[in-house]
Design a protein around this motif. Structure first.
Motif, mmCIF file in Angstrom:
data_model
loop_
_atom_site.group_PDB
_atom_site.id
_atom_site.type_symbol
_atom_site.label_atom_id
_atom_site.label_comp_id
_atom_site.label_asym_id
_atom_site.label_seq_id
_atom_site.Cartn_x
_atom_site.Cartn_y
_atom_site.Cartn_z
ATOM 1 N N PRO A 163 0.835 -1.210 0.000
ATOM 2 C CA PRO A 163 0.000 0.000 0.000
ATOM 3 C C PRO A 163 0.866 1.254 0.000
ATOM 4 N N GLY A 164 0.514 2.187 -0.877
ATOM 5 C CA GLY A 164 1.238 3.446 -0.935
ATOM 6 C C GLY A 164 2.529 3.393 -1.695
ATOM 7 N N GLU A 165 2.941 2.217 -2.174
ATOM 8 C CA GLU A 165 4.199 2.115 -2.903
ATOM 9 C C GLU A 165 4.049 2.677 -4.320
ATOM 10 N N TYR A 166 2.938 2.334 -4.981
ATOM 11 C CA TYR A 166 2.615 2.884 -6.304
ATOM 12 C C TYR A 166 1.145 3.295 -6.289
ATOM 13 N N PRO A 167 0.791 4.392 -5.617
ATOM 14 C CA PRO A 167 -0.625 4.761 -5.485
ATOM 15 C C PRO A 167 -1.263 5.129 -6.823
ATOM 16 N N GLN A 168 -0.463 5.572 -7.784
ATOM 17 C CA GLN A 168 -1.035 5.912 -9.085
ATOM 18 C C GLN A 168 -1.528 4.677 -9.834
ATOM 19 N N THR A 219 2.852 -4.715 22.383
ATOM 20 C CA THR A 219 3.603 -5.062 21.176
ATOM 21 C C THR A 219 2.774 -4.726 19.935
ATOM 22 N N ARG A 220 3.445 -4.203 18.918
ATOM 23 C CA ARG A 220 2.816 -3.959 17.619
ATOM 24 C C ARG A 220 3.729 -4.542 16.546
ATOM 25 N N PHE A 221 3.124 -4.928 15.415
ATOM 26 C CA PHE A 221 3.872 -5.544 14.318
ATOM 27 C C PHE A 221 3.723 -4.683 13.073
ATOM 28 N N LEU A 222 4.828 -4.579 12.317
ATOM 29 C CA LEU A 222 4.862 -3.795 11.089
ATOM 30 C C LEU A 222 5.372 -4.657 9.952
ATOM 31 N N ILE A 223 4.794 -4.444 8.766
ATOM 32 C CA ILE A 223 5.357 -4.997 7.530
ATOM 33 C C ILE A 223 6.008 -3.830 6.807
ATOM 34 N N VAL A 224 7.315 -3.952 6.571
ATOM 35 C CA VAL A 224 8.109 -2.845 6.050
ATOM 36 C C VAL A 224 8.803 -3.291 4.776
ATOM 37 N N SER A 225 8.836 -2.375 3.793
ATOM 38 C CA SER A 225 9.531 -2.669 2.535
ATOM 39 C C SER A 225 11.033 -2.547 2.718
ATOM 40 N N GLY A 226 11.776 -2.969 1.695
ATOM 41 C CA GLY A 226 13.231 -2.869 1.766
ATOM 42 C C GLY A 226 13.720 -1.440 1.847
ATOM 43 N N SER A 227 12.930 -0.489 1.315
ATOM 44 C CA SER A 227 13.305 0.924 1.377
ATOM 45 C C SER A 227 12.853 1.589 2.670
ATOM 46 N N LEU A 229 9.522 1.709 3.845
ATOM 47 C CA LEU A 229 8.141 2.177 3.836
ATOM 48 C C LEU A 229 7.269 1.202 4.619
ATOM 49 N N VAL A 230 6.475 1.729 5.558
ATOM 50 C CA VAL A 230 5.595 0.895 6.378
ATOM 51 C C VAL A 230 4.324 0.603 5.601
ATOM 52 N N PHE A 231 4.101 -0.716 5.301
ATOM 53 C CA PHE A 231 2.900 -1.140 4.573
ATOM 54 C C PHE A 231 1.736 -1.431 5.512
ATOM 55 N N PHE A 232 2.047 -2.012 6.654
ATOM 56 C CA PHE A 232 0.968 -2.511 7.502
ATOM 57 C C PHE A 232 1.365 -2.326 8.959
ATOM 58 N N ASP A 233 0.431 -1.791 9.759
ATOM 59 C CA ASP A 233 0.634 -1.601 11.189
ATOM 60 C C ASP A 233 -0.492 -2.338 11.900
ATOM 61 N N SER A 234 -0.142 -3.326 12.711
ATOM 62 C CA SER A 234 -1.154 -4.159 13.348
ATOM 63 C C SER A 234 -1.940 -3.409 14.419
ATOM 64 N N SER A 235 -1.452 -2.229 14.828
ATOM 65 C CA SER A 235 -2.139 -1.485 15.884
ATOM 66 C C SER A 235 -3.164 -0.512 15.331
ATOM 67 N N GLY A 237 -3.087 0.754 11.965
ATOM 68 C CA GLY A 237 -2.610 1.543 10.829
ATOM 69 C C GLY A 237 -2.164 2.938 11.201
ATOM 70 N N ALA A 238 -1.684 3.136 12.437
ATOM 71 C CA ALA A 238 -1.300 4.476 12.875
ATOM 72 C C ALA A 238 -0.114 5.023 12.101
ATOM 73 N N VAL A 239 0.778 4.142 11.655
ATOM 74 C CA VAL A 239 1.975 4.620 10.949
ATOM 75 C C VAL A 239 2.026 4.099 9.521
ATOM 76 N N ASP A 240 0.906 3.652 8.983
ATOM 77 C CA ASP A 240 0.887 3.176 7.593
ATOM 78 C C ASP A 240 1.315 4.298 6.658
ATOM 79 N N GLY A 241 2.146 3.940 5.671
ATOM 80 C CA GLY A 241 2.580 4.902 4.665
ATOM 81 C C GLY A 241 3.721 5.796 5.093
ATOM 82 N N ARG A 242 4.273 5.627 6.280
ATOM 83 C CA ARG A 242 5.393 6.466 6.734
ATOM 84 C C ARG A 242 6.708 5.705 6.589
ATOM 85 N N GLN A 243 7.790 6.473 6.518
ATOM 86 C CA GLN A 243 9.110 5.870 6.426
ATOM 87 C C GLN A 243 9.603 5.492 7.823
ATOM 88 N N LEU A 244 10.257 4.335 7.905
ATOM 89 C CA LEU A 244 10.723 3.866 9.200
ATOM 90 C C LEU A 244 11.762 4.807 9.800
#
Length: 607
Positions: A163-168, A219-227, A229-235, A237-244
């Motif tokens: 999510p948010g990696e290629y929004p277009q 505890t909260r879990f995040l799925i983060v891209s190699g660059s 970018l936070v894709f998923f926040d288990s708590s 979505g408070a930090v979805d779309g932000r850079q780590l």
């Protein structure tokens, strides 16, 4: 340090400090044990959780694997449903039937949120599911995107986009999107590209089952891209779309299968971070646990330790106040009077009370101060006599020095039978002697300049073509006072040594200014200058004790730079180390002598 301070310092050093060090070491030891144990437990949780999350993505891969091989999708790719028809004559009822068949292949999976497909042959966008407020990008634009080329390179294998990696391309939603090339089953040629979005409900279910005591450890879990970018926040979505990197300073979450952990701040909160490779693209699964929730027991221990230290410190203060105050009162009073004596008050006397050891100390102190006052007065009288003798000795050195040079000049003119010049030089010499033999050590600037002019005119008679001079002194300085015979030795040094052997017209310039409560003279010449070693030797001698610079003089009293050193000594003795002479010279570049004196008007007052 006072006696009370020593007692308090001993208490701190022997009791409070060891207790504090022990508490700090214990806190760090317990923190390390907690961090290590939780890191081991967190690794097991993350690896199990990553397998479940990657399994969800693999399930979607299997669904789309069966979909791309279906007849319905192949019909759409090969345009069998509307082959040979113009766009305005297509049987949309038949087309919807094909799409319904295609949709049935995906709708059975509860995680599918949205899907559409591009066909390469006619660049058509085939809507499989409708989605409000979203319109697929035209195929021509889509082909220019880097994700298109990445999917083509996969040769039919799925490519996942967060999510948010290629929004277009995927829209502004929070769904994960799978992109894969669809090939013709018979020819294996690329026919289209399928985009399928997965609902997050499946992921939330996985995280809900795998959270380890979330209520206890936050505890909260995040799925983060190699660059990053936070894709998923288990708590939520408070930090979805932000850079780590915006959320934490921890920089060791990089690629690789190695389990990584560290303590850092996450959103300004002290946290323990851990990460492991997810198995999907270059993504990683990150857990963030509040350190406060992990270290509740340690913090309770720290609070108890702090309370204990406060109680000990309070007890020490009470001890010092009630049991040592009587002993230290007289000591403090003695120290107070000693500081008064140190500041120069020799009239201070300690009050003598009682007949104990403290009264003996007070009597001894008073006797000592009285004796010191007597000795100090005697030393001051001796210093005054010594200072006067040194000034007289220095002036006695200067007078024969310039008189000898003047008489030598008159003798030369007399030998040359230049009677008029002899008469003029004798008149100038009379002016010199009138000022020199005055009993006053301090004269006005105007008188000093008259003396200097007479000397320069005498030298001009002798060395007519050797030099010229200019005197520039403001009128407001004429009434100020300065030591007698201060400028003439400086000018004499330029004539005798600065112009020695030159083949051009020498120039002497004497000027003065008032500067920050001081009177500053500059004597400048364009002579041969001084070698660095000679300049350094002069500065060394001019800074030695009064009279010490001339201990090695011959009996005649002559030496190169004698007058200049005498002037420096006289100013230092008379006014202190803030005033004196400062030289600047270089070989062939002339010499500048700066004379700094206090700005004192005639009568002894400062302007």
């Amino acid at each position: 340090m006072t006696l009370k301070g020593k007692l308090f310092g001993a208490f701190l050093l022997c009791f409070i400090l060891p207790l504090s060090v022990l508490g700090i070491l214990g806190y760090h030891l317990l923190s390390g044990i907690i961090e290590e144990k939780y890191a081991q437990q967190s690794e097991l949780t993350l690896r199990a959780l990553s397998q479940s999350v990657s399994f969800s993505f693999m399930e979607m891969d299997k669904v789309t694997d069966s979909t791309v091989a279906s007849d319905s999708l192949q019909d759409v790719l090969n345009n069998r449903s509307d082959s040979g028809k113009e766009i305005d004559k297509i049987d949309y009822l038949e087309l919807n039937k094909v799409q319904r068949s295609f949709r049935e292949l995906l709708v059975n999976h509860p995680s599918v949120s949205y899907a559409f497909m591009y066909t390469f042959q006619n660049s058509r966008v085939n809507q499989i599911f409708t989605k409000e407020s979203f319109s697929a990008m035209p195929f021509g634009h889509f082909r220019e995107e880097p994700v298109y080329r990445a999917a083509v390179r996969r040769q039919g294998l799925p490519l996942w986009v967060g999510p948010g990696e290629y929004p277009q391309i995927t829209g502004a939603g929070t769904e994960f999107t799978q992109i894969r090339v669809v090939k013709d089953i018979l020819t294996l040629r690329d026919k289209g590209m399928l985009l399928v979005q997965m609902k997050n409900s499946g992921l939330e279910t996985v995280f809900r089952h795998f959270r380890f005591k979330e209520e206890q450890y936050a505890t909260r879990f995040l799925i983060v891209s190699g660059s990053g970018l936070v894709f998923f926040d288990s708590s939520g979505g408070a930090v979805d779309g932000r850079q780590l990197k915006e959320l934490t300073e921890y920089r060791h979450i990089d690629g690789g299968d190695a389990y990584q952990t560290g303590r850092t701040r996450f959103e300004t909160q002290d946290s323990l971070l851990a990460s492991v490779e997810l198995g999907v693209e270059d993504w990683r699964l990150v857990s963030v646990t509040s350190w406060v929730s992990l270290s509740r027991e340690v913090m309770l221990y720290a609070r108890w330790l702090g309370v204990l230290l406060l109680v000990c410190a309070f007890s020490a203060v009470l001890f010092l106040l009630f049991f040592t105050n009587r002993v230290t009162r007289q000591v403090i009073l003695t120290v107070k009077f000693m500081r008064m004596v140190e500041r120069g008050d020799l009239s201070a006397r300690l009050p003598v009370e009682g007949s104990d050891e403290m009264s003996l100390l007070a009597k001894g102190f008073n006797s000592l101060v009285s004796r010191v006052a007597e000795l100090l007065n005697e030393v001051m009288r001796q210093q005054e006599r010594k200072k006067l003798a040194e000034l007289q000795a220095l002036q006695a050195q200067i007078k024969p020095h310039f008189l000898f040079n003047a008489l030598e000049s008159i003798n030369i003119l007399a030998v040359q039978n230049q009677g008029r010049k002899v008469s003029q030089m004798v008149a100038r010499l009379g002016n010199l002697l009138r000022i020199s033999i005055q009993q006053k050590d301090v004269i006005t600037v105007e008188q000093e300049l008259q003396h200097l002019t007479s000397y320069l005119e005498i030298q001009k008679f002798r060395f007519e073509e050797l030099f010229e001079y200019h005197i520039e002194v403001p009128e407001e300085l004429m009434g100020c006072t300065m030591p007698k015979l201060s400028l003439q030795p400086l000018v004499e040094n330029s004539i005798q040594h600065g112009f020695e052997g030159i083949g051009y017209m020498g120039s002497i310039r004497v000027r003065a200014e008032a500067e920050d409560g001081r009177m500053v003279f500059w004597v400048e010449d364009n002579g041969i200058g001084m070698e660095p070693c000679k300049l350094a030797a002069f500065q060394y001698e001019s800074q030695r004790g009064a009279g010490a610079a001339h201990e090695d003089l011959p009996e005649t009293g002559e030496r190169r730079g004698l007058g200049v050193c005498n002037v420096a000594d006289r100013i230092r003795i008379g006014y202190g180390m803030r005033y004196g002479l400062f030289l600047s010279s270089s070989p062939g570049g002339g010499t500048v002598i700066k004379l700094v004196l206090p700005l004192i008007e005639e009568g002894g007052s400062r302007p």
